[in-house]
Each structure stands twice: as structure tokens, then as C-alpha cells.
Design a protein around this motif. Structure first.
Motif, PDB file in Angstrom:
ATOM      1  N   HIS A  46       0.827  -1.195   0.000  1.00  0.00           N
ATOM      2  CA  HIS A  46       0.000   0.000   0.000  1.00  0.00           C
ATOM      3  C   HIS A  46       0.871   1.259   0.000  1.00  0.00           C
ATOM      4  O   HIS A  46       0.618   2.215  -0.763  1.00  0.00           O
ATOM      5  CB  HIS A  46      -0.917  -0.023   1.226  1.00  0.00           C
ATOM      6  N   GLU A  47       1.902   1.244   0.823  1.00  0.00           N
ATOM      7  CA  GLU A  47       2.785   2.405   0.883  1.00  0.00           C
ATOM      8  C   GLU A  47       3.509   2.607  -0.452  1.00  0.00           C
ATOM      9  O   GLU A  47       3.669   3.742  -0.929  1.00  0.00           O
ATOM     10  CB  GLU A  47       3.802   2.229   2.009  1.00  0.00           C
ATOM     11  N   GLN A  48       3.935   1.511  -1.041  1.00  0.00           N
ATOM     12  CA  GLN A  48       4.619   1.621  -2.323  1.00  0.00           C
ATOM     13  C   GLN A  48       3.672   2.108  -3.415  1.00  0.00           C
ATOM     14  O   GLN A  48       4.046   2.903  -4.283  1.00  0.00           O
ATOM     15  CB  GLN A  48       5.229   0.272  -2.708  1.00  0.00           C
ATOM     16  N   ASN A  49       2.408   1.635  -3.375  1.00  0.00           N
ATOM     17  CA  ASN A  49       1.431   2.098  -4.365  1.00  0.00           C
ATOM     18  C   ASN A  49       1.160   3.586  -4.211  1.00  0.00           C
ATOM     19  O   ASN A  49       1.034   4.331  -5.191  1.00  0.00           O
ATOM     20  CB  ASN A  49       0.127   1.318  -4.232  1.00  0.00           C
ATOM     21  N   LEU A  50       1.041   4.023  -2.954  1.00  0.00           N
ATOM     22  CA  LEU A  50       0.821   5.450  -2.725  1.00  0.00           C
ATOM     23  C   LEU A  50       2.000   6.272  -3.253  1.00  0.00           C
ATOM     24  O   LEU A  50       1.824   7.335  -3.870  1.00  0.00           O
ATOM     25  CB  LEU A  50       0.622   5.716  -1.234  1.00  0.00           C
ATOM     26  N   LEU A  55       4.540   9.718  -7.430  1.00  0.00           N
ATOM     27  CA  LEU A  55       5.502   9.896  -8.508  1.00  0.00           C
ATOM     28  C   LEU A  55       4.796  10.123  -9.844  1.00  0.00           C
ATOM     29  O   LEU A  55       5.291  10.864 -10.703  1.00  0.00           O
ATOM     30  CB  LEU A  55       6.409   8.668  -8.599  1.00  0.00           C
ATOM     31  N   TYR A  56       3.632   9.495 -10.019  1.00  0.00           N
ATOM     32  CA  TYR A  56       2.847   9.692 -11.246  1.00  0.00           C
ATOM     33  C   TYR A  56       2.497  11.165 -11.413  1.00  0.00           C
ATOM     34  O   TYR A  56       2.662  11.773 -12.473  1.00  0.00           O
ATOM     35  CB  TYR A  56       1.587   8.827 -11.180  1.00  0.00           C
ATOM     36  N   GLY A  57       2.009  11.789 -10.315  1.00  0.00           N
ATOM     37  CA  GLY A  57       1.662  13.206 -10.392  1.00  0.00           C
ATOM     38  C   GLY A  57       2.887  14.078 -10.632  1.00  0.00           C
ATOM     39  O   GLY A  57       2.854  15.036 -11.417  1.00  0.00           O
ATOM     40  N   ILE A 161       2.380   6.727 -18.780  1.00  0.00           N
ATOM     41  CA  ILE A 161       2.014   7.366 -17.513  1.00  0.00           C
ATOM     42  C   ILE A 161       0.620   6.931 -17.069  1.00  0.00           C
ATOM     43  O   ILE A 161       0.377   6.651 -15.883  1.00  0.00           O
ATOM     44  CB  ILE A 161       2.079   8.897 -17.680  1.00  0.00           C
ATOM     45  N   THR A 162      -0.331   6.862 -18.022  1.00  0.00           N
ATOM     46  CA  THR A 162      -1.721   6.523 -17.645  1.00  0.00           C
ATOM     47  C   THR A 162      -1.826   5.112 -17.081  1.00  0.00           C
ATOM     48  O   THR A 162      -2.778   4.810 -16.359  1.00  0.00           O
ATOM     49  CB  THR A 162      -2.647   6.632 -18.864  1.00  0.00           C
ATOM     50  N   ARG A 163      -0.865   4.256 -17.380  1.00  0.00           N
ATOM     51  CA  ARG A 163      -0.926   2.884 -16.879  1.00  0.00           C
ATOM     52  C   ARG A 163      -0.438   2.756 -15.443  1.00  0.00           C
ATOM     53  O   ARG A 163      -0.401   1.671 -14.894  1.00  0.00           O
ATOM     54  CB  ARG A 163      -0.136   1.952 -17.798  1.00  0.00           C
ATOM     55  N   PHE A 164      -0.052   3.883 -14.818  1.00  0.00           N
ATOM     56  CA  PHE A 164       0.280   3.845 -13.391  1.00  0.00           C
ATOM     57  C   PHE A 164      -0.981   3.777 -12.538  1.00  0.00           C
ATOM     58  O   PHE A 164      -0.924   3.522 -11.351  1.00  0.00           O
ATOM     59  CB  PHE A 164       1.032   5.124 -12.995  1.00  0.00           C
ATOM     60  N   ALA A 165      -2.155   4.040 -13.160  1.00  0.00           N
ATOM     61  CA  ALA A 165      -3.384   4.283 -12.387  1.00  0.00           C
ATOM     62  C   ALA A 165      -3.809   3.061 -11.604  1.00  0.00           C
ATOM     63  O   ALA A 165      -3.598   1.929 -12.015  1.00  0.00           O
ATOM     64  CB  ALA A 165      -4.503   4.700 -13.308  1.00  0.00           C
ATOM     65  N   GLN A 174      -4.877  10.575  -5.396  1.00  0.00           N
ATOM     66  CA  GLN A 174      -3.472  10.859  -5.698  1.00  0.00           C
ATOM     67  C   GLN A 174      -3.302  11.193  -7.186  1.00  0.00           C
ATOM     68  O   GLN A 174      -2.562  12.100  -7.571  1.00  0.00           O
ATOM     69  CB  GLN A 174      -2.603   9.640  -5.336  1.00  0.00           C
ATOM     70  N   GLU A 175      -4.011  10.462  -8.001  1.00  0.00           N
ATOM     71  CA  GLU A 175      -3.945  10.705  -9.437  1.00  0.00           C
ATOM     72  C   GLU A 175      -4.496  12.091  -9.787  1.00  0.00           C
ATOM     73  O   GLU A 175      -3.939  12.830 -10.600  1.00  0.00           O
ATOM     74  CB  GLU A 175      -4.737   9.617 -10.171  1.00  0.00           C
ATOM     75  N   LEU A 176      -5.625  12.450  -9.151  1.00  0.00           N
ATOM     76  CA  LEU A 176      -6.201  13.769  -9.391  1.00  0.00           C
ATOM     77  C   LEU A 176      -5.220  14.874  -8.983  1.00  0.00           C
ATOM     78  O   LEU A 176      -5.140  15.922  -9.627  1.00  0.00           O
ATOM     79  CB  LEU A 176      -7.516  13.916  -8.618  1.00  0.00           C
ATOM     80  N   ARG A 177      -4.474  14.643  -7.891  1.00  0.00           N
ATOM     81  CA  ARG A 177      -3.491  15.633  -7.447  1.00  0.00           C
ATOM     82  C   ARG A 177      -2.470  15.911  -8.546  1.00  0.00           C
ATOM     83  O   ARG A 177      -2.184  17.068  -8.886  1.00  0.00           O
ATOM     84  CB  ARG A 177      -2.793  15.133  -6.188  1.00  0.00           C
TER      85      ARG A 177
END
Length: 686
Positions: A46-50, A55-57, A161-165, A174-177
């Protein structure tokens, strides 16, 4: 007895229960251990996904910063944009490397690799654009940054990038950020490029991005899991509205050609203050999202601890329960062994009784099955008989002639469940040939045909006896082409005789499979054969009567005198050709008319009617079987003398029929009036 007790002890489930207890304890221990490690793994993941969402943003924001810095440098020729580019480029590279490191534990390593490769190519082209600007080749720099290769790599970069979702709420926030930061930067740089280059394409890009930013702000407000995030989202929306108002004002100035005012609008201190305020609120949004994610982790950890506590309680309860079960089993062991011994002895006795009973039941069942099969056959045969009788009474007896024979063969085939049925009549004096009156071919009627009896199974039937061939009838009569044509396998035929016991034909059924010997079927065939013989005789008699009537009509039509028949009402029912010649009325015209209105003069008709009534009342007439001369009436209305001979009336079921022969005497002696043809005392005419 000792052997039995030993056997029961070996079968006693104490060992099994002990093994089950140990396995249960091991399983529960493994469950608790798995829960703990699952919690630890989920937390790490979970922490790694967050982090990878963060990083995606960062990546999409920094990508837009670098892209727009390069394009602004190409558009303005100002190399200060290169300094901005070089200050942000290491951050983007570090973010991509960190995402690549985390990718195997998060979502997609391939997506990160794709993004990294595309980024390296984009950075190479953007640095080349700065070199061209330094060489005062701004047009070539702009062409490079707007070329096909550059746009292609941008699309690959965006796709990676979109495949990080991820699918969860916190990941979407997080993605919206990141997307909000990206769109803010994209819109800001787009409006500046529009003001700087005065190119309408930048305005179109702004009009494309601005609705997306508004939609993302609305989505963030709707998805906000608490009031803090919701409030920050609404503040961001308000700040962006102010920035958008200044952007649109700048675009309006630009449309009117007021370039300096447009530049002042987007480069003013108010505009920069709003941008800084917007950046601060985005940072606040990021902090709240982090806190929300931490609260989810804490909640997950609490749930896991609760699950571990519950598992420990369950283990203790199971241990106590198993101990109680073992103690109870020890107390009940002797009683159970004794019961088992008694049950064993009783089971042996019951098994012996059961074998004996099964044998008797099997014998009785066999007898009952055979009796039931015999009864079912008898019931089926009786139903077939009843159906045949009902067919004869209700259907076949109601029709005659050709229709009778067709219904006979089709119904016979269906009742006896055979494919073919035929009925024939003899056609020659030697009784060597027959002609079919009706043929049923399984699903329709076949064409009637004539054939020789020689070499056919019918040869042994016609005029002789009943013949039955259960199977292989084609092999027994290889010279019969019809058997080969229909693929017949079995045959049953019955001869037909008239009332004088003379052979007149035969009735037969055939099938493509073997036929079982059945006395009921033969009885049905005999009944239908008798009915068919009667119908054939009736048709022969009717044919003879028709031929006789035809001969009589021919005699009457060729007679020299006119022939007229009337019924008791005086209506003409027969009229020959000589009557047509004498009186002038055709047969079609005369039939159905009264004799009085057609042949008798008006003044004599009353006398004629009196004579008819007198005969019908007393059965006597003075002119019957005598030749008399009277006056008659032609079609033209002329009266002329005729010689009239009335034969004895014929009694029919619906009354008398009178026959009269009339000869034309117009060239001979005069006729007597009809009133004078009476008896001396009564004066009544015949």
C-alpha cells in the motif's frame, strides 16, 4: 470374542481425533501467521502504491514543465527558459528512476520502462532545440518540438504514464493531485505561449485543457472522503476560477490585437500571486491525501490486530473443546464397544435375512415383470383391436368407392404400425394379374399400378390362403421388383373373396423391419378384408346397374315413340329424344316441368288432374295399359292428335312413377277429346 473386540478397538476413532486435533492446531497457527505476514505485505504494498501514485503526479507535472519551457524558449528565443528546464530535468529523471525501482512491487514495470525510454528521447530532442536556439535557429527549434517524432514520443510517454493508475479511492485522489498540477502548468504555459506567439493553435489548446481542469476539480470535490479535503478542493476551484478569468481576459485582449495588455494580464503580480496561492493549496491537498492514506493504513492494521486476537480466542476455545471431547470419548469407549458387538451380531443376522428376502423378492419381481409385460401386450393388442373396430364403424364405413380403399390402407398402416399397405383386385380371367385399388407408401398414397402375380408373395395369397413372411421376404422373392424398390423385409397378406367364394383380390401389409406374429393383427386384417370384399362387390353391383341403366336409356332414346315419365305430382322425370322431336322441348327444359302445363291443352287439364286424383285415391284407371287417341300440345301451342299408352305405375319409396309412350298421329285419324276417356258412371280420366 477377543478378535471382535480387537477389531473394534482398531476401528475406534481416537487416533483419528488426535490427528485431527494436531492438524487443527497447526492450521490455526498457520492462519495466524499468514494473517500477520499478509498485513505486513499489504502495508508495504500500500505504501509503495501510494508512493508510485505520488511519482505519477510529479512526473506528469515535471514533464509539462520541461515541455513548455522548451517550447517557450523556441517561441521567444529567451534562453532563461533553458535554465528553468535544466533545473527541473534532474527531478523528473529521479522520479522516473524511483518509479522504475518500485514498479515490480506495484503495478506495471513495463509502463515505467516505456515512460523512461520515451522521456530520454524527448529530453534529447528538447536539448537539441536549445542548441538550435543558441545558434539563432528558432524556426528549426519550433519545427523539432512540433514535429511528428516529438508528438509520437509524447503520446508513448502519456500512454505509459496513464498505466500507473490504480482503482482505489485514495489512489484516484493521488492521481487527481498530479493531474491538477499538470493541467495548471499546461494551462498557464499555454496562455503564455498564446500571448507570446499570438498563434491561434495555443488558444485552441487552452480551450481543450480548461474544461478538463474544471472537470477534475469537480471530481475531486465529489470524491473527497472528509471535510478537510473537500474544503481544500473547493478553495482550489475558487482560485482556479480567478486564474481562468485572467486567462480569458488575456485571450480577449489578444483577439482584439491588444498584445501588450494581454501580456500584462498574464505576467502581472496579481496573476503570479494567484499561481503561488494555487500551488500552496495543491500542497495542502497533497498533505491531506497523505494523512487520509495513513489513516487507511492504521485502520487496516487495527483490523488485522483484531483478527489476530479473534484467531487466538478461537484457538483456545478449540483446544478446550477438543480436550472435553477426548475425555468424553474415553468414558464412552467401553459402552460403544459393547454396542458395536451387539450391532455386529444383529447385522450378521439381518444380512442373512436380507439375502433370503432379496432372493424371494427377485423371484417375485421376475414373475410380476413377465406378467406385467404379458398384460401390457394384451392391453396394447386390445387397444389396437378397439381402434380397428372404431375405425371400421366410425370412419371406413362412412365412405365408399376409391375414398374407402384409400382410408382403409392408410388407417391399416397406422393401426398395425407398418410402413406399407395395399389392396388389389383381379384383372384377368386366369387370375394371374392384379391391379391396386389403393397403395399407402408410409407417409402418402402411391400411384396405382397393375402387375403379374408370378414370382411375388401375392401369388400364394390371391385365391388361396393367408401368407406371412416375418423377414427376408426380398431374398425369398428376388424377382419381385416392387419389394426391392420399397426395401421390404416382412409381409402379411389375406385373400379377398366375394359372397360366392370366388377370389376377387387381396389385402396385404409390408414393413422395412421384421414383423412379429400377432393373431390380433391377422384378425384385424380379416375383418377389414371382409369389409373390403363387400365394398368391391357393392361397386361391382353399382357398375352393373349403371351399365343396365345405360342400356335401358339407349333403348328408350332410340325408340320410335316419345317416352315420358312423371311422378305422382305430375312432374316430368324422364324425356327421350323422340319426345324432343315431337313436342319441341329439349330434355333439360322438360325435366322438372309438369306434364299438364307442357303437353295437355288448357281445356283438358282439369280432366287430367281428376284422373290423377282418382288413381291415387283408389289405385284404378280406365286407360292404364291401353292405347288411346287424344289431343296434345306442341311447344308452338298447336294441338295435334297422338296415340297414348300408359303402363302400370311403379311404386317407389317416395310415390308412384308413371311411364307413357306417345305416337304422333297428326298425319292419320283425328283424336278424341280427353273428357270422353272416362268410365260410363264416373267420367274420371286416368
Amino acid at each position: 470374542m477377543t478378535a471382535e473386540v480387537q477389531l473394534l478397538r482398531e476401528k475406534f476413532p481416537s487416533r483419528f481425533l488426535t490427528v485431527a486435533f494436531v492438524l487443527t492446531a497447526i492450521g490455526l497457527f498457520g492462519l495466524v501467521r499468514n494473517i500477520y505476514f499478509s498485513y505486513k505485505s499489504v502495508r508495504i504494498t500500500h505504501e509503495q502504491n501510494l508512493r508510485i501514485r505520488e511519482l505519477y503526479g510529479v512526473i506528469i507535472h515535471l514533464d509539462e514543465v520541461l515541455t513548455m519551457s522548451a517550447k517557450m524558449a523556441a517561441a521567444t528565443g529567451d534562453l532563461r527558459w533553458e535554465e528553468r528546464y535544466l533545473s527541473f530535468e534532474p527531478h523528473l529523471d529521479a522520479a522516473i528512476k524511483e518509479a522504475k525501482k518500485l514498479a515490480p512491487y506495484a503495478y506495471s514495470e513495463k509502463a515505467v520502462d516505456m515512460t523512461d525510454v520515451a522521456n530520454q528521447k524527448l529530453v534529447k530532442m528538447e536539448k537539441r532545440s536549445f542548441e538550435l536556439i543558441g545558434e539563432n535557429k528558432r524556426q528549426e527549434a519550433m519545427a523539432l518540438l512540433s514535429g511528428k517524432e516529438y508528438e509520437q514520443q509524447k503520446q508513448i510517454y502519456k500512454f505509459g504514464i496513464t498505466r500507473f493508475a490504480g482503482p482505489t479511492l485514495e489512489l484516484r485522489l493521488q492521481e487527481l493531485r498530479g493531474q491538477l498540477a499538470y493541467l495548471n502548468e499546461a494551462i498557464s504555459m499555454t496562455i503564455r505561449m498564446a500571448v507570446t506567439t499570438q498563434n491561434r493553435e495555443w488558444k485552441e489548446r487552452y480551450e481543450l485543457f480548461q474544461p478538463q481542469l474544471y472537470a477534475l476539480l469537480r471530481e475531486a470535490a465529489e470524491l473527497a472522503p472528509n471535510r478537510g479535503i473537500e474544503e481544500v478542493t473547493r478553495q482550489l476551484e475558487g482560485t482556479n476560477q480567478k486564474i481562468i478569468a485572467l486567462d480569458e481576459q488575456a485571450l480577449m485582449f489578444l483577439e482584439k490585437g491588444r498584445v501588450e495588455e494581454a501580456r500584462d494580464a498574464v505576467l502581472s503580480s496579481d496573476y503570479e500571486e494567484l499561481k503561488r496561492e494555487n500551488a500552496g493549496k495543491i500542497a495542502r491537498f497533497n498533505l491531506l491525501i497523505h494523512k487520509y492514506a495513513d489513516s487507511l493504513v492504521e485502520s487496516s492494521r487495527n483490523k488485522t490486530l483484531l483478527s489476530m486476537f479473534a484467531a487466538a480466542v478461537i484457538v483456545i476455545a478449540l483446544l478446550m473443546a477438543w480436550l472435553a471431547v477426548v475425555q468424553a470419548l474415553r468414558r464412552w469407549r467401553l459402552a460403544i464397544m459393547e454396542n458395536h458387538r451387539k450391532l455386529y451380531l444383529r447385522t450378521t443376522e439381518l444380512a442373512e435375512l436380507n439375502r433370503s428376502l432379496d432372493q424371494r423378492i427377485s423371484e417375485k419381481t421376475t414373475k410380476l415383470r413377465k406378467a406385467n409385460e404379458r398384460l401390457e401386450r394384451e392391453v396394447a393388442e386390445r387397444r389396437t383391436m378397439e381402434a380397428a373396430l372404431r375405425l371400421i364403424v366410425e370412419e371406413i364405413s362412412a365412405v365408399m368407392g376409391e375414398a374407402f380403399f384409400k382410408m382403409l390402407v392408410s388407417s391399416l398402416s397406422k393401426i398395425l404400425e407398418v410402413r406399407y399397405a395395399i389392396i388389389t383386385e383381379i384383372t384377368d380371367f386366369e387370375r394371374r394379374r392384379v391391379r391396386t385399388l389403393a397403395v399407402w407408401m408410409g407417409d402418402s398414397f402411391g400411384e396405382n399400378f397393375e402387375y403379374s402375380l408370378e414370382g411375388t408373395p401375392c401369388e400364394n395369397v390371391v385365391g388361396r390362403m393367408r401368407c406371412f413372411y416375418q423377414e427376408r421376404v426380398r431374398e425369398l422373392f428376388p424377382n419381385d421388383p416392387w419389394l426391392a424398390k420399397i426395401g421390404a423385409e416382412s409381409y402379411l397378406g389375406i385373400p379377398l373373396f366375394d359372397f360366392k367364394n370366388n377370389p376377387i383380390g387381396h389385402l396385404a401389409i409390408l414393413d422395412t423391419k421384421s414383423m412379429r406374429e400377432n393373431p390380433h393383427h391377422e384378425m384385424i386384417l380379416k375383418m377389414l378384408a371382409a369389409r373390403a370384399s363387400a365394398e368391391m362387390e357393392r361397386m361391382a353391383v353399382m357398375l352393373e346397374l349403371e351399365q343396365r341403366e345405360e342400356r335401358e336409356r339407349l333403348i328408350i332414346d332410340t325408340a320410335y315413340d316419345a317416352f315420358v315419365s312423371i311422378n305422382a305430382k305430375g312432374v316430368i322425370v324422364e324425356w327421350n329424344k323422340r319426345a324432343e322431336e315431337i313436342f319441341g322441348w329439349t330434355r333439360e327444359e322438360a325435366l322438372g316441368m309438369t306434364m299438364a302445363s307442357l303437353l295437355i291443352p288448357l281445356k283438358y287439364r282439369m280432366a287430367h288432374e281428376k284422373g290423377m286424383r282418382a288413381f291415387l285415391e283408389k289405385g284404378e284407371g280406365p286407360v292404364l295399359n291401353k292405347r288411346i287417341h287424344v289431343l296434345a300440345l306442341r311447344r308452338s301451342g298447336a294441338e295435334f292428335p297422338v296415340e297414348l299408352t300408359i303402363g302400370s305405375p311403379v311404386q317407389m319409396k317416395d310415390g308412384y312413377i308413371f311411364h307413357a309412350f306417345i305416337r304422333d298421329l297428326s298425319a292419320e285419324s283425328p283424336a278424341l277429346p280427353l273428357e270422353e276417356i272416362t268410365t260410363p258412371g264416373e267420367k274420371k280420366a286416368a
